[in-house]
Design an enzyme around this catalytic site. Structure first.
Site, mmCIF file in Angstrom:
data_model
loop_
_atom_site.group_PDB
_atom_site.id
_atom_site.type_symbol
_atom_site.label_atom_id
_atom_site.label_comp_id
_atom_site.label_asym_id
_atom_site.label_seq_id
_atom_site.Cartn_x
_atom_site.Cartn_y
_atom_site.Cartn_z
ATOM 1 N N ALA A 1 35.335 3.465 -62.545
ATOM 2 C CA ALA A 1 34.572 2.411 -63.204
ATOM 3 C C ALA A 1 33.468 3.101 -63.992
ATOM 4 O O ALA A 1 33.059 4.222 -63.656
ATOM 5 C CB ALA A 1 33.991 1.472 -62.157
ATOM 6 N N GLY B 1 37.599 3.804 -59.464
ATOM 7 C CA GLY B 1 38.384 2.700 -60.018
ATOM 8 C C GLY B 1 39.690 3.153 -60.658
ATOM 9 O O GLY B 1 40.643 2.382 -60.758
ATOM 10 N N GLU C 1 33.063 7.293 -54.547
ATOM 11 C CA GLU C 1 31.968 6.307 -54.586
ATOM 12 C C GLU C 1 30.809 6.673 -53.666
ATOM 13 O O GLU C 1 29.653 6.417 -53.992
ATOM 14 C CB GLU C 1 32.508 4.905 -54.219
ATOM 15 C CG GLU C 1 33.317 4.247 -55.320
ATOM 16 C CD GLU C 1 34.788 4.661 -55.329
ATOM 17 O OE1 GLU C 1 35.174 5.594 -54.598
ATOM 18 O OE2 GLU C 1 35.549 4.028 -56.079
ATOM 19 N N GLU D 1 42.043 3.524 -57.817
ATOM 20 C CA GLU D 1 42.381 2.151 -57.393
ATOM 21 C C GLU D 1 43.373 1.508 -58.358
ATOM 22 O O GLU D 1 44.251 0.752 -57.949
ATOM 23 C CB GLU D 1 41.096 1.317 -57.291
ATOM 24 C CG GLU D 1 40.224 1.761 -56.121
ATOM 25 C CD GLU D 1 38.819 1.179 -56.170
ATOM 26 O OE1 GLU D 1 38.110 1.434 -57.158
ATOM 27 O OE2 GLU D 1 38.439 0.475 -55.235
HETATM 28 N N1 DAK Z 1 31.842 6.463 -66.053
HETATM 29 C C1 DAK Z 1 31.235 6.666 -67.240
HETATM 30 N N2 DAK Z 1 31.359 7.809 -67.939
HETATM 31 C C2 DAK Z 1 32.102 8.789 -67.421
HETATM 32 C C3 DAK Z 1 32.778 8.641 -66.176
HETATM 33 C C4 DAK Z 1 32.623 7.404 -65.478
HETATM 34 N N3 DAK Z 1 33.236 7.132 -64.328
HETATM 35 N N4 DAK Z 1 33.438 9.781 -65.917
HETATM 36 C C5 DAK Z 1 33.209 10.592 -66.955
HETATM 37 N N5 DAK Z 1 32.410 10.007 -67.862
HETATM 38 C C6 DAK Z 1 31.915 10.551 -69.128
HETATM 39 C C7 DAK Z 1 30.828 11.596 -68.879
HETATM 40 O O1 DAK Z 1 29.570 10.966 -68.678
HETATM 41 C C8 DAK Z 1 30.900 12.403 -70.156
HETATM 42 O O2 DAK Z 1 30.226 11.667 -71.186
HETATM 43 P P1 DAK Z 1 29.286 12.428 -72.266
HETATM 44 O O3 DAK Z 1 28.242 13.117 -71.459
HETATM 45 O O4 DAK Z 1 30.225 13.374 -72.972
HETATM 46 O O5 DAK Z 1 28.795 11.322 -73.129
HETATM 47 C C9 DAK Z 1 32.375 12.385 -70.504
HETATM 48 O O6 DAK Z 1 32.941 11.295 -69.782
HETATM 49 C C10 DAK Z 1 33.100 13.648 -70.065
HETATM 50 O O7 DAK Z 1 32.800 13.866 -68.704
HETATM 51 P P2 DAK Z 1 32.227 15.246 -68.137
HETATM 52 O O8 DAK Z 1 31.451 15.979 -69.189
HETATM 53 O O9 DAK Z 1 31.547 14.944 -66.851
HETATM 54 O O10 DAK Z 1 33.576 16.045 -67.896
HETATM 55 P P3 DAK Z 1 33.841 17.192 -66.813
HETATM 56 O O11 DAK Z 1 35.170 17.766 -67.157
HETATM 57 O O12 DAK Z 1 32.677 18.125 -66.695
HETATM 58 O O13 DAK Z 1 33.967 16.427 -65.417
HETATM 59 C C11 DAK Z 1 34.747 14.623 -63.962
HETATM 60 C C12 DAK Z 1 35.019 15.485 -65.236
HETATM 61 C C13 DAK Z 1 35.801 13.551 -63.909
HETATM 62 C C14 DAK Z 1 34.818 15.505 -62.718
HETATM 63 C C15 DAK Z 1 33.294 14.028 -64.094
HETATM 64 O O14 DAK Z 1 33.188 13.393 -65.375
HETATM 65 C C16 DAK Z 1 33.006 13.009 -63.033
HETATM 66 O O15 DAK Z 1 32.679 13.354 -61.889
HETATM 67 N N6 DAK Z 1 33.041 11.724 -63.427
HETATM 68 C C17 DAK Z 1 32.676 10.657 -62.534
HETATM 69 C C18 DAK Z 1 33.811 10.390 -61.581
HETATM 70 C C19 DAK Z 1 33.448 9.297 -60.603
HETATM 71 O O16 DAK Z 1 32.453 9.402 -59.852
HETATM 72 N N7 DAK Z 1 34.250 8.251 -60.616
HETATM 73 C C20 DAK Z 1 34.020 7.134 -59.771
HETATM 74 C C21 DAK Z 1 33.183 6.144 -60.520
HETATM 75 S S1 DAK Z 1 32.572 4.925 -59.425
HETATM 76 C C22 DAK Z 1 31.884 -1.868 -57.265
HETATM 77 C C23 DAK Z 1 32.710 -1.947 -58.362
HETATM 78 C C24 DAK Z 1 33.400 -0.844 -58.754
HETATM 79 C C25 DAK Z 1 33.282 0.337 -58.068
HETATM 80 C C26 DAK Z 1 32.465 0.396 -56.968
HETATM 81 C C27 DAK Z 1 31.787 -0.689 -56.550
HETATM 82 N N8 DAK Z 1 31.128 -2.972 -56.903
HETATM 83 C C28 DAK Z 1 30.566 -3.744 -57.926
HETATM 84 C C29 DAK Z 1 30.812 -3.197 -55.528
HETATM 85 C C30 DAK Z 1 33.961 1.493 -58.560
HETATM 86 C C31 DAK Z 1 33.281 2.640 -58.608
HETATM 87 C C32 DAK Z 1 33.765 3.792 -59.339
HETATM 88 O O17 DAK Z 1 34.832 3.899 -59.826
#
Ligand code: DAK
Length: 260
Positions: free
Chosen positions: A66, A111, A134, A114
């Site tokens: 997400a 997400g 998360e 998921e």
């Molecule tokens: N959201 C927004 N932007 C993201 C992103 C994400 N999930 N993942 C990557 N990006 C963006 C980065 O910010 C970066 O943007 P710029 O800085 O270039 O503008 C660009 O994509 C490239 O990412 P990186 O520079 O970080 O690339 P790397 O190769 O260094 O790293 C990575 C790739 C996938 C390991 C890293 O980007 C990363 O850790 N991303 C986050 C992964 C993550 O934590 N995903 C889970 C998201 S939380 C809920 C509803 C929904 C949810 C929970 C609760 N409720 C309302 C209760 C769901 C939650 C999630 O999914």
């Protein structure tokens, strides 16, 4: 229909839906979730379609989760709405009358994992990475991850992934039963298309009933689930495909199914 964050291509009864926000690693913001909802509703209504392939744009990510930037400042009510919107998308995919194959071509995190879990079959490139990170962000999965992951790979294995937020590679995902198959990245879409074409050649109605029987039956007590299967089996005998399938076997020729 034209989308800002999705590409949709249809050929030979197979639709390929590509989440297309490569600059944000295809992260799911509200607009993308709403487009997925509209897109899959349209695919459900399209009677010429047999199978859907879902993938991500670019070489790096299926969907990296997400959209964290969009979620950061939500209040509790908006967070609940966002989670319910995402869950609607997952539910629609899970219960679509056509099989949905996830072609996971990189990061499938949060997400994104998921989203893959809501699909019927998961194929992964050997560059794919899966995880529910998360807890690293101070939240829990919001699009069904605490429910679908343990149902797919078992409670203990799911809890380890959910509690640690660890990322696993495609080989480990295969070992855990999170994916059906791992292929070289360059062969991923081709492999998904071959599988989709194989399924598209079967009786669409019987495939849809198989999906419904598995999805619903797994939530039932076994005797009720088998009765549910028997009723679905009986329903097949109201179709032209059942007459064609059995007739073709006895006439020693390939069956030509019409989905009716
Ligand atoms: N959201 C927004 N932007 C993201 C992103 C994400 N999930 N993942 C990557 N990006 C963006 C980065 O910010 C970066 O943007 P710029 O800085 O270039 O503008 C660009 O994509 C490239 O990412 P990186 O520079 O970080 O690339 P790397 O190769 O260094 O790293 C990575 C790739 C996938 C390991 C890293 O980007 C990363 O850790 N991303 C986050 C992964 C993550 O934590 N995903 C889970 C998201 S939380 C809920 C509803 C929904 C949810 C929970 C609760 N409720 C309302 C209760 C769901 C939650 C999630 O999914």
């Amino acid at each position: 229909m034209k989308f800002n964050n999705l590409l949709v291509e249809k050929s030979d009864g197979i639709a390929t839906v590509t989440v297309n926000r490569p600059k944000a690693l295809n992260a799911l913001n509200e607009e993308t979730l709403k487009e997925l909802l509209a897109c899959f509703a349209g695919l459900e209504a399209d009677v010429s379609l047999r199978v859907v392939i879902l993938t991500g744009a670019g070489e790096k990510a299926f969907v990296a989760g997400a959209d964290i930037a969009a979620m950061k400042d939500l209040d509790a009510v908006a967070a609940r709405d966002f989670a319910l919107l995402g869950q609607k998308v997952m539910h629609l995919i899970e219960h679509l009358s056509k099989p949905v194959i996830a072609a996971v071509n990189g990061f499938a995190l949060g997400g994104g994992c998921e989203l893959a879990l809501a699909c019927d079959i998961r194929l992964a490139g050997n560059n794919a990475r899966f995880g529910q990170p998360e807890v690293n962000l101070g939240v829990i999965p919001g699009f069904g991850g605490t429910q679908r992951l343990p149902r797919l790979i078992g409670k203990g294995r799911a809890k380890e992934l959910l509690f640690t937020g660890d990322m696993i590679d495609a080989g480990e995902a295969l070992r855990l039963g999170l994916v059906n198959r791992v292929v070289p990245p360059g062969e991923l879409l081709g492999a998904a298309r071959v599988l989709a074409a194989k399924i598209a050649g079967k009786g669409a109605y019987s495939v849809a009933l198989c999906k419904e029987a598995v999805n619903n039956g797994l939530e039932m007590e076994i005797d009720k689930a088998c009765r549910f299967e028997a009723d679905h089996f009986a329903l097949c005998f109201a179709t032209a495909d059942q007459k064609e399938g059995m007739g073709a076997f006895l006439e020693k020729r390939p069956a030509v199914f019409t989905g009716r």
